[in-house]
Structure formats: C-alpha cells, structure tokens
Design a protein around this motif. Structure first.
Motif, mmCIF file in Angstrom:
data_model
loop_
_atom_site.group_PDB
_atom_site.id
_atom_site.type_symbol
_atom_site.label_atom_id
_atom_site.label_comp_id
_atom_site.label_asym_id
_atom_site.label_seq_id
_atom_site.Cartn_x
_atom_site.Cartn_y
_atom_site.Cartn_z
ATOM 1 N N HIS A 1 7.503 9.336 2.213
ATOM 2 C CA HIS A 1 6.667 8.311 1.594
ATOM 3 C C HIS A 1 7.542 7.125 1.227
ATOM 4 O O HIS A 1 8.639 7.302 0.690
ATOM 5 C CB HIS A 1 5.987 8.863 0.342
ATOM 6 C CG HIS A 1 5.057 7.879 -0.313
ATOM 7 N ND1 HIS A 1 5.309 7.332 -1.553
ATOM 8 C CD2 HIS A 1 3.888 7.342 0.116
ATOM 9 C CE1 HIS A 1 4.319 6.509 -1.870
ATOM 10 N NE2 HIS A 1 3.446 6.492 -0.889
ATOM 11 N N THR B 1 0.798 -1.224 0.000
ATOM 12 C CA THR B 1 0.000 0.000 0.000
ATOM 13 C C THR B 1 0.831 1.275 0.000
ATOM 14 O O THR B 1 0.347 2.330 -0.388
ATOM 15 C CB THR B 1 -0.898 0.032 1.240
ATOM 16 O OG1 THR B 1 -0.061 0.010 2.404
ATOM 17 C CG2 THR B 1 -1.828 -1.163 1.276
ATOM 18 N N ARG C 1 -4.876 3.173 9.281
ATOM 19 C CA ARG C 1 -5.054 2.545 7.977
ATOM 20 C C ARG C 1 -6.495 2.100 7.850
ATOM 21 O O ARG C 1 -7.272 2.136 8.816
ATOM 22 C CB ARG C 1 -4.120 1.355 7.796
ATOM 23 C CG ARG C 1 -4.434 0.123 8.647
ATOM 24 C CD ARG C 1 -3.490 -1.020 8.312
ATOM 25 N NE ARG C 1 -3.736 -2.231 9.076
ATOM 26 C CZ ARG C 1 -4.546 -3.219 8.704
ATOM 27 N NH1 ARG C 1 -5.224 -3.111 7.559
ATOM 28 N NH2 ARG C 1 -4.700 -4.296 9.438
ATOM 29 N N VAL D 1 -9.429 12.561 8.536
ATOM 30 C CA VAL D 1 -9.805 12.058 7.218
ATOM 31 C C VAL D 1 -11.228 12.503 6.901
ATOM 32 O O VAL D 1 -12.132 12.389 7.745
ATOM 33 C CB VAL D 1 -9.718 10.519 7.163
ATOM 34 C CG1 VAL D 1 -10.015 10.021 5.751
ATOM 35 C CG2 VAL D 1 -8.338 10.049 7.591
ATOM 36 N N LEU E 1 -0.923 5.608 7.362
ATOM 37 C CA LEU E 1 -0.547 6.924 7.860
ATOM 38 C C LEU E 1 0.109 6.773 9.220
ATOM 39 O O LEU E 1 -0.450 6.134 10.115
ATOM 40 C CB LEU E 1 -1.776 7.830 7.995
ATOM 41 C CG LEU E 1 -2.682 7.989 6.772
ATOM 42 C CD1 LEU E 1 -3.823 8.945 7.102
ATOM 43 C CD2 LEU E 1 -1.899 8.481 5.568
ATOM 44 N N HIS F 1 -7.949 12.360 0.693
ATOM 45 C CA HIS F 1 -9.001 12.597 1.671
ATOM 46 C C HIS F 1 -8.481 13.111 3.008
ATOM 47 O O HIS F 1 -9.254 13.211 3.972
ATOM 48 C CB HIS F 1 -9.811 11.318 1.878
ATOM 49 C CG HIS F 1 -10.670 10.962 0.708
ATOM 50 N ND1 HIS F 1 -10.233 10.125 -0.298
ATOM 51 C CD2 HIS F 1 -11.921 11.366 0.359
ATOM 52 C CE1 HIS F 1 -11.189 9.992 -1.204
ATOM 53 N NE2 HIS F 1 -12.211 10.733 -0.840
ATOM 54 N N LEU F 2 -7.213 13.449 3.082
ATOM 55 C CA LEU F 2 -6.706 14.072 4.305
ATOM 56 C C LEU F 2 -7.303 15.463 4.462
ATOM 57 O O LEU F 2 -7.301 16.262 3.526
ATOM 58 C CB LEU F 2 -5.178 14.175 4.267
ATOM 59 C CG LEU F 2 -4.382 12.884 4.491
ATOM 60 C CD1 LEU F 2 -2.896 13.154 4.314
ATOM 61 C CD2 LEU F 2 -4.662 12.295 5.859
ATOM 62 N N LEU G 1 -8.842 5.638 2.300
ATOM 63 C CA LEU G 1 -7.391 5.763 2.384
ATOM 64 C C LEU G 1 -6.714 4.842 1.377
ATOM 65 O O LEU G 1 -7.161 3.713 1.157
ATOM 66 C CB LEU G 1 -6.901 5.417 3.787
ATOM 67 C CG LEU G 1 -7.204 6.410 4.911
ATOM 68 C CD1 LEU G 1 -6.676 5.884 6.238
ATOM 69 C CD2 LEU G 1 -6.613 7.782 4.601
ATOM 70 N N ASN G 2 -5.612 5.307 0.823
ATOM 71 C CA ASN G 2 -4.841 4.485 -0.115
ATOM 72 C C ASN G 2 -3.783 3.642 0.581
ATOM 73 O O ASN G 2 -3.433 2.558 0.109
ATOM 74 C CB ASN G 2 -4.171 5.376 -1.156
ATOM 75 C CG ASN G 2 -5.187 6.035 -2.062
ATOM 76 O OD1 ASN G 2 -6.181 5.429 -2.447
ATOM 77 N ND2 ASN G 2 -4.950 7.306 -2.391
ATOM 78 N N GLU H 1 -2.763 10.921 -0.632
ATOM 79 C CA GLU H 1 -3.943 10.665 0.199
ATOM 80 C C GLU H 1 -4.912 11.842 0.045
ATOM 81 O O GLU H 1 -4.940 12.766 0.848
ATOM 82 C CB GLU H 1 -3.554 10.478 1.676
ATOM 83 C CG GLU H 1 -2.729 9.239 1.951
ATOM 84 C CD GLU H 1 -3.549 7.946 1.795
ATOM 85 O OE1 GLU H 1 -4.773 8.036 1.565
ATOM 86 O OE2 GLU H 1 -2.960 6.860 1.928
#
Length: 364
Positions: free
Chosen positions: A136, A86, A244, A281, A236, A126-127, A232-233, A124
C-alpha cells in the motif's frame, strides 16, 4: 526566468499542456497546436495513476517522485486540476517481488508498506476476495486526465498562451541547422523554439527534420462502466487489471490486449474484463457496462522519457514519454527552464535524445 520568446508546442495532451503552462507562467509567448480537440489522444484514455512504484531504477524513481510532488504545486496554482491523493493497493506481482519492491523503495524514502489480507480488506472493504499480501502506498493518487489537461491548458491561456485546435503539423521548417517553425495544414507558423510533445505522432513530426525518435506502442484495453455509487477508496493494481473509480463513479479498468486484435475480439475481451470487475468488487447487481477502447501508449524504445534537444539542431525540443500523467508537471517545469535559461535539470540527465544514437552504435 521571464522571457518573450515565442515557443510553439505541438500537442495538447497532458505533456504539451504542462509545457505550455510552465512556459507561459515564465513569460514566454506560447502557441499550442493540436490536430484534434485539446486534451490529447493517449491522455484521454489514460488510467492516470500518479506514482513512483515498481520496477524503477533509482534515477527514474527520483524523477517520478519529484513529479509527484510537483503535482501538488501545479494543482494549487491551476484551478480545476482535480488532484486526488487516493493511495494504491498493489498485488500485481508475486509476494517475493512485492516484498523486494517495498524494501527497495522504502529505503529510497517512498511511503510503501506491506499489508496483510485483513489490512487490505480494511483499506478496500468492497473487495470480494482481498489478497493474502499486498503493498500500500498512501501518497499515490490520480487526476481525471482529460479534465486535468484541459484545466492546465485553460490556465496557460489565462497567462496569455494561444491554443489552436484542429491544426495538424505537417512538418518542421528548417533553415540550416535551426528549426524556425512549423508547416501546418493551414499555413506556416514561425517561432523561436518548437517543442514536439505529440505523443505517438512525435516520431513522424521529428523525422521531417531528420531527427529519429525510435518508439514502440503498447496497446491496452480500457473499459469504463456506467456510473455507480462510490465503492472503491483508491487504485487497485492486480494480476489481471488496473482498476479505479472515477469522480463520475465509473469503474475504469485497464487490461492487456494483443496488438492488432480484430474488432470482434476487442468486444469479447471488453466483456471479459467487465465480468472480471464485477467478480473483484462487490457492487451488488447494479453495475452496468459502459464504453471500451483500445489505447495506444507512446513509449520511447527503451521505456524511458525522451526529453531535450537534439545534437546539431537548434530551436527544437522533444518531450515524449510513457507515464505522461505522472511526469507532466516535472517535464513541463524542466523543459521551460531549459528552453528559457539553457539550464538542464540533473534529474533529466539520463533522458536526452542523444542516447538513442549511442544505443544504435553500441548494438552494431
């Protein structure tokens, strides 16, 4: 490495499962015992981050990186493991520490890079408030821990291993300088080798053979929401929590909690952590709370794995560690090799049982 040696593995969490599968794959006769349902205690509530990130001296980084690679081999060999690459977004430390981490681990060959606020938002979307700076790592990943442990155990059974649930090990059986089996609440079981992979219960079992494994426990509060559409991708790692989304769609958050907190305070802390998830989120108004638990992580005293034999005692092997999800494939592979061939992998060199006695002597 084919062998018909009989090995008892005490503990059916992710470490015991991996040891059992690797032994059975190598031809050993394997019996796995667990005091509860197979899947372990700490394993069930693990956040399950597979990584070699942050704060690792280089030898430990090399072990963890090897384990990450072994996860791909194990997932290809065992149906249902469910490995997902992920990636992770990490801003749980000050920017200077993150930059130092990226530089150091990058020089060791790790695929870590610094990202800006805009890049974090792209990774991400939707943060609610993306960090100004983060790191990363695309190659990091996750498994659903109970699913993976049970799949590996099923794979071991397919190879001929026997898994016995609700069989508590009372003590190790010793004859002279050799462990010859275990005494359980349903009677004695004999074996050529006994592997203690019982997580937080390992110290108690080892102590019955006068083997000391100093441990510390670190509680963590684990909050799982009700299922929610994919948002979420990846993983975090933030200053306040690790977060997650599971394959069921549940947000799984881990936060710190003081050891020994009263139950009422645990409930309050869980509510606060759930609110923090909603604030981090963008999930609309549909995210609902689910369950929470306090997880006690099994950590050898110095924070590193305790894997190997003990001096002067034959037939006994320990496999106890924090970061069990990350390390399980490597520990299973190396333990099977050492048990059946006598060869110890160099990556395990710093992590033998004898180091604790040396530490105690140096402190006196």
């Amino acid at each position: 490495m084919k062998s018909r040696r009989h090995v008892i593995v005490v503990g059916a969490g992710i470490i015991g499962a991996s040891v059992a599968w690797h032994l059975a794959e190598a031809g050993a006769r394997v019996t796995v015992l667990d005091a509860q349902e197979p899947g372990g205690i700490a394993t069930r509530v693990s956040w399950a981050w597979i990584n070699a990130s942050f704060g690792n001296p280089e030898p430990y980084f090399r072990l963890r990186r090897h384990a990450m690679q072994e996860w791909h081999r194990l997932a290809a060999a065992v149906p249902g493991v469910g490995l997902a690459r992920t990636g992770s977004l990490f801003w749980g430390r000050p920017p200077a520490e993150l930059e130092a981490f990226a530089a150091e681990h990058g020089a060791w060959g790790y695929g870590v890079r610094s990202v800006s606020r805009a890049e974090a938002a792209a990774i991400e979307p939707h943060l609610v408030s993306p960090p100004e700076m983060a790191v990363h790592v695309a190659e990091e990943g996750v498994v659903e821990p109970l699913v993976a442990a049970q799949a590996i155990l099923a794979g071991a059974q397919h190879l001929g291993a026997t898994v016995i649930a609700h069989r508590r090990v009372r003590s190790l059986i010793c004859a002279g300088n050799r462990v010859t089996g275990v005494d359980t609440d349903s009677g004695l079981l004999q074996a050529d080798e006994v592997v203690v992979a019982g997580g937080v219960g390992s110290s108690r079992i080892l102590a019955t053979a006068d083997v000391s494994l100093p441990m510390r426990t670190s509680p963590g509060l684990v909050v799982a929401t009700a299922p929610h559409p994919p948002t979420l991708n990846g993983l975090l790692i933030t200053p306040t929590m690790e977060l997650r989304q599971t394959t069921e769609g549940r947000f799984l958050a881990v936060g710190e909690i003081e050891d020994g907190q009263a139950e009422g305070r645990v409930d309050e802390s869980a509510s606060e952590l759930f609110a923090a998830v909603k604030g981090m989120v963008d999930t609309g108004s549909t995210l609902a709370p689910g369950t929470h638990a306090v997880a006690y992580r099994s950590i050898p005293r110095d924070g590193f794995p305790a894997v190997g034999r003990t001096a002067g005692l034959l037939g006994l092997y320990a496999a106890v560690t924090h970061s069990g999800i990350t390390l399980a494939p490597a520990i299973g592979q190396f333990a099977a090799e050492e048990l059946l061939t006598g060869q110890r992998n160099p990556l395990l060199a710093p992590y033998g049982m004898g180091r604790f006695a040396a530490q105690d002597q140096s402190s006196t």
